[in-house]
Design a protein around this motif. Structure first.
Motif, short mmCIF file in Angstrom:
data_model
loop_
_atom_site.label_atom_id
_atom_site.label_comp_id
_atom_site.label_asym_id
_atom_site.label_seq_id
_atom_site.Cartn_x
_atom_site.Cartn_y
_atom_site.Cartn_z
N GLU A 113 -2.75 0.38 7.38
CA GLU A 113 -3.37 0.16 6.07
C GLU A 113 -4.89 0.03 6.20
OE1 GLU A 113 -3.20 -2.91 2.29
OE2 GLU A 113 -1.57 -2.95 3.75
N SER A 114 -5.34 -0.70 7.20
CA SER A 114 -6.79 -0.84 7.43
C SER A 114 -7.41 0.52 7.73
CB SER A 114 -7.05 -1.79 8.59
OG SER A 114 -6.58 -3.07 8.30
N HIS A 115 -6.71 1.33 8.49
CA HIS A 115 -7.19 2.67 8.80
C HIS A 115 -7.28 3.51 7.54
CE1 HIS A 115 -6.65 6.91 10.15
NE2 HIS A 115 -7.59 6.53 11.01
N ASP A 116 -6.31 3.37 6.66
CA ASP A 116 -6.31 4.09 5.40
C ASP A 116 -7.53 3.71 4.56
OD1 ASP A 116 -5.02 5.98 3.71
OD2 ASP A 116 -4.16 4.34 2.51
N VAL A 117 -7.84 2.42 4.51
CA VAL A 117 -9.01 1.94 3.77
C VAL A 117 -10.29 2.48 4.41
CG1 VAL A 117 -10.34 -0.13 3.16
CG2 VAL A 117 -7.84 -0.12 2.88
N LEU A 118 -10.35 2.45 5.73
CA LEU A 118 -11.52 2.97 6.44
C LEU A 118 -11.74 4.45 6.13
CD1 LEU A 118 -13.80 2.55 8.50
CD2 LEU A 118 -12.15 3.08 10.30
N LEU A 119 -10.69 5.24 6.08
CA LEU A 119 -10.82 6.65 5.72
C LEU A 119 -11.41 6.80 4.32
CD1 LEU A 119 -7.50 8.27 7.03
CD2 LEU A 119 -9.82 8.72 7.84
N CYS A 120 -10.99 5.94 3.41
CA CYS A 120 -11.54 5.98 2.05
C CYS A 120 -13.02 5.65 2.05
CB CYS A 120 -10.78 5.02 1.14
SG CYS A 120 -9.12 5.57 0.72
N ILE A 121 -13.40 4.65 2.80
CA ILE A 121 -14.81 4.27 2.89
C ILE A 121 -15.63 5.41 3.47
CG2 ILE A 121 -16.45 2.72 4.03
CD1 ILE A 121 -14.22 0.53 3.81
N GLN A 122 -15.13 6.01 4.55
CA GLN A 122 -15.85 7.08 5.23
C GLN A 122 -16.02 8.33 4.36
OE1 GLN A 122 -13.36 7.45 8.70
NE2 GLN A 122 -14.78 6.28 9.97
N THR A 123 -15.06 8.56 3.48
CA THR A 123 -15.09 9.78 2.67
C THR A 123 -15.45 9.51 1.21
OG1 THR A 123 -12.70 9.59 2.29
CG2 THR A 123 -13.42 10.97 4.15
N ASN A 124 -15.87 8.27 0.93
CA ASN A 124 -16.29 7.87 -0.42
C ASN A 124 -15.18 8.13 -1.45
OD1 ASN A 124 -18.12 6.70 -2.18
ND2 ASN A 124 -19.06 8.66 -2.73
N LYS A 125 -13.98 7.73 -1.11
CA LYS A 125 -12.83 7.89 -2.00
C LYS A 125 -12.21 6.53 -2.28
CE LYS A 125 -12.60 12.45 -2.11
NZ LYS A 125 -12.55 13.24 -3.33
N LYS A 126 -11.31 6.50 -3.24
CA LYS A 126 -10.56 5.29 -3.57
C LYS A 126 -9.11 5.47 -3.13
CE LYS A 126 -13.34 4.44 -7.64
NZ LYS A 126 -13.39 4.62 -9.08
N ILE A 127 -8.44 4.36 -2.86
CA ILE A 127 -7.02 4.41 -2.49
C ILE A 127 -6.23 5.16 -3.55
CG2 ILE A 127 -4.95 2.97 -2.18
CD1 ILE A 127 -6.62 2.74 0.25
N ASP A 129 -7.18 7.66 -5.38
CA ASP A 129 -7.51 9.08 -5.50
C ASP A 129 -6.42 9.94 -4.86
OD1 ASP A 129 -9.89 8.44 -6.71
OD2 ASP A 129 -11.13 8.78 -4.93
N ALA A 130 -5.94 10.89 -5.62
CA ALA A 130 -4.87 11.77 -5.13
C ALA A 130 -5.38 12.80 -4.12
CB ALA A 130 -4.20 12.48 -6.30
N ASP A 131 -6.66 13.16 -4.21
CA ASP A 131 -7.20 14.23 -3.38
C ASP A 131 -7.93 13.72 -2.14
OD1 ASP A 131 -9.37 13.09 -4.74
OD2 ASP A 131 -10.43 15.00 -4.91
N ARG A 132 -7.53 12.56 -1.65
CA ARG A 132 -8.21 11.98 -0.49
C ARG A 132 -7.46 12.29 0.80
NH1 ARG A 132 -6.14 7.11 1.46
NH2 ARG A 132 -4.43 6.27 0.27
N ILE A 133 -8.16 12.10 1.92
CA ILE A 133 -7.52 12.25 3.23
C ILE A 133 -6.55 11.09 3.42
CG2 ILE A 133 -7.90 12.20 5.73
CD1 ILE A 133 -10.66 13.43 5.19
N LYS A 134 -5.33 11.41 3.78
CA LYS A 134 -4.32 10.38 4.00
C LYS A 134 -3.36 10.87 5.08
CE LYS A 134 -1.13 7.40 1.66
NZ LYS A 134 -0.82 6.71 0.43
N PHE A 135 -3.05 9.99 6.02
CA PHE A 135 -2.11 10.34 7.07
C PHE A 135 -0.69 10.28 6.52
CE2 PHE A 135 -5.79 10.20 9.40
CZ PHE A 135 -5.63 10.32 10.75
N GLY A 136 0.18 11.13 7.03
CA GLY A 136 1.53 11.24 6.51
C GLY A 136 2.50 10.17 6.99
N SER A 137 2.06 9.30 7.89
CA SER A 137 2.92 8.22 8.38
C SER A 137 2.06 7.12 8.98
CB SER A 137 3.92 8.74 9.42
OG SER A 137 3.31 8.89 10.69
#
Length: 175
Positions: A113-127, A129-137
């Motif tokens: 979950e922390s990694h997911d938040v970090l990806l959002c911060i790095q890519t200027n997205k919100k949790i 957002d449907a079009d954000r980078i997200k790992f599948g597991s």
């Protein structure tokens, strides 16, 4: 040398190393076929088995006997479940060794979950957002040997080869 040339001569959005450059500097290197986005697995995923076989054979030639491994991973993703048996068949048909690996993006499973938040911060997205980078597991963490043994119990040689690769690695930075 390879990394410098990738940035200076092969840069196209990201640093790149083509097969010609790799072949010129492959002595002493060990190669693995990579994740689903690697050439071999990607071609297999597209149903292009002959092209995947040709690509794997070319890497085996570049790295030399016993220095190129077909890599299998299991992060609980359906494309990996579909592609891994094809990778095993390809390795066996070409006489190439298998290696069981795990993509690691965070230390423990609880860090997903922390990694997911970090990806959002790095890519200027919100949790949300449907079009954000997200790992599948949540399986992109540092797995224990026991976890890896459970995942790859049907291909124990892939686990053994991973240890052989680690034992062969010895890099010293020049002072």
């Amino acid at each position: 040398v390879l990394l410098s040339k990738a940035y200076l001569e092969g840069f196209y959005y990201r640093p790149r190393i083509d097969k010609e450059l790799l072949a010129a500097h492959s002595k002493g290197l060990i190669g693995l076929s990579a994740c689903l986005r690697g050439e071999v697995a990607h071609l297999l995923g597209q149903g292009r088995d002959e092209a995947a076989e040709k690509a794997a054979a070319s890497y085996a030639d570049i790295f030399g006997p016993g220095n190129f491994y077909i890599e299998v991973m299991d992060h609980g993703l359906e494309p990996q479940r579909e592609t891994n048996p094809k990778l095993v068949r390809l390795a066996r048909s070409l006489g190439l060794p298998l290696a069981a690996t795990n993509d690691i993006h965070f230390l423990g499973k609880d860090d997903a979950e922390s990694h997911d938040v970090l990806l959002c911060i790095q890519t200027n997205k919100k949790i949300s957002d449907a079009d954000r980078i997200k790992f599948g597991s949540k399986e992109f963490y540092f797995k224990s040997p026991e976890e890896m043994e459970r995942l790859f119990s049907e291909i124990p040689e892939a686990l053994e080869n991973t240890f052989h690769i680690a034992a062969r690695c010895d890099f010293q930075f020049a002072k």
